[in-house]
Motif scaffolding. Sequence first.
Motif, PDB file in Angstrom:
ATOM      1  N   TYR A  86       0.719  -0.891  -0.010  1.00  0.00           N
ATOM      2  CA  TYR A  86      -0.260   0.139   0.147  1.00  0.00           C
ATOM      3  C   TYR A  86       1.290   0.909   0.493  1.00  0.00           C
ATOM      4  O   TYR A  86       1.840   1.591   0.970  1.00  0.00           O
ATOM      5  CB  TYR A  86      -0.838  -0.081   1.137  1.00  0.00           C
ATOM      6  CG  TYR A  86      -2.215  -1.191   0.509  1.00  0.00           C
ATOM      7  CD1 TYR A  86      -3.766  -0.567   0.483  1.00  0.00           C
ATOM      8  CD2 TYR A  86      -1.998  -2.136   0.871  1.00  0.00           C
ATOM      9  CE1 TYR A  86      -4.163  -1.574   0.787  1.00  0.00           C
ATOM     10  CE2 TYR A  86      -2.477  -3.461   1.071  1.00  0.00           C
ATOM     11  CZ  TYR A  86      -3.965  -2.898   0.975  1.00  0.00           C
ATOM     12  OH  TYR A  86      -5.281  -2.965   0.731  1.00  0.00           O
ATOM     13  N   LYS A  88       1.316   4.994  -1.213  1.00  0.00           N
ATOM     14  CA  LYS A  88       0.465   6.943  -1.183  1.00  0.00           C
ATOM     15  C   LYS A  88       1.464   7.731  -1.391  1.00  0.00           C
ATOM     16  O   LYS A  88       3.259   7.698  -1.350  1.00  0.00           O
ATOM     17  CB  LYS A  88      -0.475   7.583  -0.313  1.00  0.00           C
ATOM     18  CG  LYS A  88       0.432   8.046   1.506  1.00  0.00           C
ATOM     19  CD  LYS A  88      -0.824   7.918   1.641  1.00  0.00           C
ATOM     20  CE  LYS A  88      -0.044   8.814   3.192  1.00  0.00           C
ATOM     21  NZ  LYS A  88      -1.113   9.366   3.831  1.00  0.00           N
ATOM     22  N   SER A 112       3.156   4.527  -8.333  1.00  0.00           N
ATOM     23  CA  SER A 112       1.600   5.044  -7.663  1.00  0.00           C
ATOM     24  C   SER A 112       1.514   6.651  -7.025  1.00  0.00           C
ATOM     25  O   SER A 112       2.794   6.529  -6.893  1.00  0.00           O
ATOM     26  CB  SER A 112       0.832   4.951  -6.887  1.00  0.00           C
ATOM     27  OG  SER A 112      -0.788   5.558  -6.371  1.00  0.00           O
ATOM     28  N   LYS A 114      -0.684   8.476  -6.164  1.00  0.00           N
ATOM     29  CA  LYS A 114      -2.019   8.560  -5.955  1.00  0.00           C
ATOM     30  C   LYS A 114      -1.677   9.395  -4.096  1.00  0.00           C
ATOM     31  O   LYS A 114      -0.813   8.604  -3.870  1.00  0.00           O
ATOM     32  CB  LYS A 114      -3.211   7.848  -5.387  1.00  0.00           C
ATOM     33  CG  LYS A 114      -3.756   7.526  -6.916  1.00  0.00           C
ATOM     34  CD  LYS A 114      -4.689   6.795  -7.216  1.00  0.00           C
ATOM     35  CE  LYS A 114      -5.830   6.072  -8.695  1.00  0.00           C
ATOM     36  NZ  LYS A 114      -6.777   5.219  -8.077  1.00  0.00           N
ATOM     37  N   THR A 118      -2.975   3.196  -1.751  1.00  0.00           N
ATOM     38  CA  THR A 118      -2.999   2.633  -2.613  1.00  0.00           C
ATOM     39  C   THR A 118      -2.918   1.638  -2.948  1.00  0.00           C
ATOM     40  O   THR A 118      -1.294   1.556  -2.634  1.00  0.00           O
ATOM     41  CB  THR A 118      -3.153   3.595  -4.389  1.00  0.00           C
ATOM     42  OG1 THR A 118      -3.940   4.510  -4.293  1.00  0.00           O
ATOM     43  CG2 THR A 118      -3.637   2.451  -5.429  1.00  0.00           C
TER      44      THR A 118
END
Length: 633
Positions: A86, A88, A112, A114, A118
């Motif tokens: 995970y 970010k 990623s 984001k 995510t």
Amino acid sequence: MFITIIFMMDYSQAQSSKNEDHTNFIINADFETGNLSGWNHWKTRSAVITEDAFSGKYAVKIGPERGFCIQETKVKSNSLYRISAYVKTTSGAEEVQLVVSDFGGPEKSVSSAKTEYTRVSLDFQTAYSTDKLLISLTHPSGNGFGFADQIELQYLGEAPEPTIQEFVKIPERILKEEDGVAQLPNDKMKWFLDDKFGMFIHWGVYAAMDEGAEWVRHQEAWGHEYYQRRARNPQKGFTASKFDANEWAALAKKAGMKYMALTTRHHDGYALFDSKHPFSWTSQKDLGRDFIKEYTDAVRASGLHVGMYYSPMSWRYPGYYDVTGKDVKPNVWGYKTAAWHKEDARDMKEEVYEQVTTLFTNYGKIDYMFWDGGWLGQSINPELEKRFWDPGYFQNPNNEWPIDKKYITKDDATGKALGIMGLVRKYQPDLIVNERFSWVGDVHAEEGVSATTGDIRFEHYGEKCVSLQKGGWGYRPNREIFSFEEVAVYLSNCVVRNINLLLNVAPDREGVIPQNQQEVLLKTGNWLSKVGNAVYGTRGGPWQPLFGEYGFTFKENKIYCHIYEGYRDLNTNTFTTQSLGSKKVSKVTNLMDGKELKWSKNKDKSITISDVDYTLNSATTILEITLTESVFK
């Protein structure tokens, strides 16, 4: 923006078995220890524990600018895996990456940008001959941070058996053009592709600093005056009193090397030649010697190709970390943003232009240039790098960091000021350069001790650089080195993929290459005197390599099989090739002893070679298959 790069493969066999959770192979996979235990790999920097977690209490925060959080862990060999995390970022303009490497396949990554946690994942296959994995969590660039939590590793099953290959299709090389300069065509690249093996030499005042290697000034956060005083110490400093470039060149030839590349200047800004820029620090000023003149004369006289290394970055300039004077990058010296840094950076750039022009005009024909350090502030910002350096054919007349006209070279046809690659094409039109100075490069540099993996490099020619000394490129006393057997595997792994090996040696402060390094080089040269036909002048193919087991080179009507300790049928004293199609074999020979070997043809058009003596060189056995016609007509 959300970018995902996932390696796809056939999981039909894997899906028939129950997935197993192998997360326990990873130490501190969820960071709930509250520290970085398990992630203290030597590459790890700019990483701290944070309470901004996806689950539990803790996660890892990486950044600002370029930062890593890395761990080497165990995995099952010959297996299919899925890894996830995970992640970010603090800004949608940046990204955080999950990367896996060193498992026997090419490095793979997923990323990623984001700003909310995510889940990202990727699938990979471990080689039959390896049981390790390097996991990297990376924040490539930017003033913000990347976050990662809850790393998971799933075993998906045993990898499928490799399929029999036909001859590869070699694509036509398409020359790339960038900033008004095209890559060199194949005829000008031929010598480099034929030579295969070169000597890299990291040598400078850092050789007198026992605390570290070429990064010692940065590592210890030493100021320039202290570093310079240490370098000039007549008893313990950089004396070069035993330096003899002819001895270096003779050693390179005995080692089977065909070209050399010496550090003309590293990141500390000390030049081994006579620079006329008023801010320069050089061997000519300190010791009254132009070592690059001595070196180029010796290498050229030996018949080897002349190469150089040059670093445009310099720690001597605070402006290197703050080229705009408005945004200082993280640094060990504690520099704060200051408007005068912009002019300081301009001085740094100006010195580079003077020195590069000097190297191109004062030392005869140069064959190869290893650029290193074209980034700024030790971070990655391609747009700013191009704006600052003017790396293309012409300089931008509106550049914010203009250099003095005395250091400008103008194009004869247009009268425009030449950029870095303009200087290359004007003064050294056949010079091969890498991509580390904000231009696409003729060759791609692959650096570090990780094994060379993946398919044959057809699209972009490559060069692997490895230091013979374990830990650092510049001299460090009493350091372990790689063995001859390890060097043989490095070189073989490169040539089967169309990659050169640039093997680094580290002379001491007097200019002497340590005896243990010399011994490995001489053993390598002795081996190449027997198997060199499988290396020099070859190309990777006609089949793709299988990491840790085998690879191939070819030229004319010869195919060379490079077989490693991890080959799954090694104990049978046989070797089975891939499909030869309609090609006919006239004989097979073990290059180490010249013995002709028996072989038999199989229904799938491969051949099985018998009575292979894998003890002659246990690290890399090389067999020569002679065909009745050329490999590729």
